[in-house]
Design a protein around this motif. Structure first.
Motif, PDB file in Angstrom:
ATOM      1  N   ASN A 198     -47.404  15.528 -19.359  1.00  0.00           N
ATOM      2  CA  ASN A 198     -48.347  15.883 -17.863  1.00  0.00           C
ATOM      3  C   ASN A 198     -47.161  16.402 -16.875  1.00  0.00           C
ATOM      4  N   ARG A 218     -51.976  20.077 -23.165  1.00  0.00           N
ATOM      5  CA  ARG A 218     -52.671  19.856 -24.393  1.00  0.00           C
ATOM      6  C   ARG A 218     -52.113  18.742 -25.351  1.00  0.00           C
ATOM      7  N   ILE A 221     -53.567  15.604 -23.656  1.00  0.00           N
ATOM      8  CA  ILE A 221     -54.959  15.104 -23.834  1.00  0.00           C
ATOM      9  C   ILE A 221     -54.958  14.773 -25.356  1.00  0.00           C
ATOM     10  N   PRO A 225     -57.398  11.667 -24.487  1.00  0.00           N
ATOM     11  CA  PRO A 225     -58.488  12.495 -24.327  1.00  0.00           C
ATOM     12  C   PRO A 225     -59.246  12.294 -22.950  1.00  0.00           C
ATOM     13  N   ASP A 226     -59.007  11.187 -22.374  1.00  0.00           N
ATOM     14  CA  ASP A 226     -59.707  10.906 -21.194  1.00  0.00           C
ATOM     15  C   ASP A 226     -58.462  10.839 -19.899  1.00  0.00           C
ATOM     16  N   ALA A 228     -57.503  12.359 -17.101  1.00  0.00           N
ATOM     17  CA  ALA A 228     -58.094  13.468 -16.182  1.00  0.00           C
ATOM     18  C   ALA A 228     -57.023  14.425 -15.556  1.00  0.00           C
ATOM     19  N   ARG A 231     -56.130  17.197 -18.091  1.00  0.00           N
ATOM     20  CA  ARG A 231     -57.371  17.923 -18.469  1.00  0.00           C
ATOM     21  C   ARG A 231     -57.861  19.118 -17.344  1.00  0.00           C
ATOM     22  N   GLU A 235     -57.663  22.702 -17.722  1.00  0.00           N
ATOM     23  CA  GLU A 235     -58.832  23.622 -17.415  1.00  0.00           C
ATOM     24  C   GLU A 235     -58.639  24.484 -16.362  1.00  0.00           C
ATOM     25  N   THR A 275     -67.179  21.904 -16.905  1.00  0.00           N
ATOM     26  CA  THR A 275     -67.328  20.673 -17.366  1.00  0.00           C
ATOM     27  C   THR A 275     -69.048  20.258 -17.666  1.00  0.00           C
TER      28      THR A 275
END
Length: 288
Positions: A198, A218, A221, A225-226, A228, A231, A235, A275
């Motif tokens: 990240n 990617r 994540i 996956p959680d 934030a 993500r 996004e 979302t």
């Protein structure tokens, strides 16, 4: 007292992993067991010595004057021995009081407490070096922070968090290339360290390398996956691509499926920049 010590320390004995390090505050309550057994030993010793004195006899108790003198000495010795039992208590109180005072000086701030721990185990305590580096980083002492992060990693080559923390320092110093190099190396050491991916993605994004940044987000994540922060960054990137002819083809739409076991099994696609929040088994709220 022994049972008290072990029972009180049982919840923090790491029989069940807790994800934290053992800390001295965990033995505050347990130390009462040590104090209790010490008190019992002193009390038993005083009683034993007192009985020994009281059981002493003159060979000739028929001499009333000698017996009176002995009785006076007996009472005097018994009284004074009880006072003498306070001597070790006072010595221990002074000794531990001094140690407590000295330890309180160490607790003035994060730098002083971890500097003391580093001094006690310079080449063994990787976590102490790491937290001391973090304390220096919070005080904007970058060179000292880098030194202790590196030392922590040298002590424990699997401590990738300490190594990657150098990337944060270099980033704050404006040395982006060095920060990128650190994160790339951290990803080699531990490919599943999503925070490193990240942070590397953010640096790429700041350089305008959106495709490379997207790849790092990617990966982060995919590992968590959680997570934030990754993500949100992904996004933001994808929201700029939504609506372009290649958007759907390149996978910038996500699929959401209700659980078929609830009797309402269906799925739909929505833009990756949006979302979705599931409010019940049959409803969900989609927001842009």
């Amino acid at each position: 007292s022994v049972a008290w010590f072990f029972i009180s320390i049982l919840p923090v004995s790491y029989i069940i992993p807790q994800g934290t390090i053992f800390q001295e505050r965990y033995i505050y309550i347990a130390s009462f067991g040590f104090c209790l057994i010490l008190t019992l030993c002193l009390e038993k010793g005083a009683r034993f010595a007192s009985r020994k004195i009281q059981n002493s006899k003159f060979k000739n108790q028929n001499d009333n004057s000698k017996f009176k003198i002995f009785n006076f000495k007996l009472q005097f010795l018994t009284f004074n021995f009880e006072l003498l039992t306070l001597v070790p208590v006072i010595i221990l109180a002074i000794f531990y009081g001094y140690l407590t005072f000295q330890r309180n000086l160490d607790w003035r701030n994060d730098v002083t407490i971890w500097s003391k721990d580093v001094a006690n185990a310079t080449n063994d305590n990787a976590y102490a070096h790491y937290t001391l580096g973090l304390a220096y980083e919070n005080e904007s002492k970058s060179e000292l922070a880098l030194r202790h992060y590196q030392k922590a990693f040298e002590i424990n080559p699997h401590f990738v968090v300490a190594f990657a923390s150098k990337g944060v320092v270099y980033g704050n110093m404006g040395e982006t290339d060095k920060a990128i190099e650190v994160y790339q190396k951290a990803n080699e050491i531990s490919p599943y360290f999503w925070e490193s991916h990240n942070n590397l993605g953010i640096l790429y994004l700041n350089q305008g390398k959106k495709d490379q940044a997207e790849g790092e987000f990617r990966q982060a994540i995919a590992m968590n996956p959680d997570y934030a922060p990754a993500r949100i960054q992904l996004e933001n990137i994808l929201s700029e691509k939504i609506g372009t002819p290649s958007a759907e083809r390149e996978g910038y739409w996500l699929e959401y499926s209700f659980d078929p076991s609830t009797g309402s099994g269906f799925s739909f696609k929505y833009p990756a920049g949006w979302t979705i929040e599931k409010t019940s088994d049959k409803t969900a709220v989609l927001t842009s």
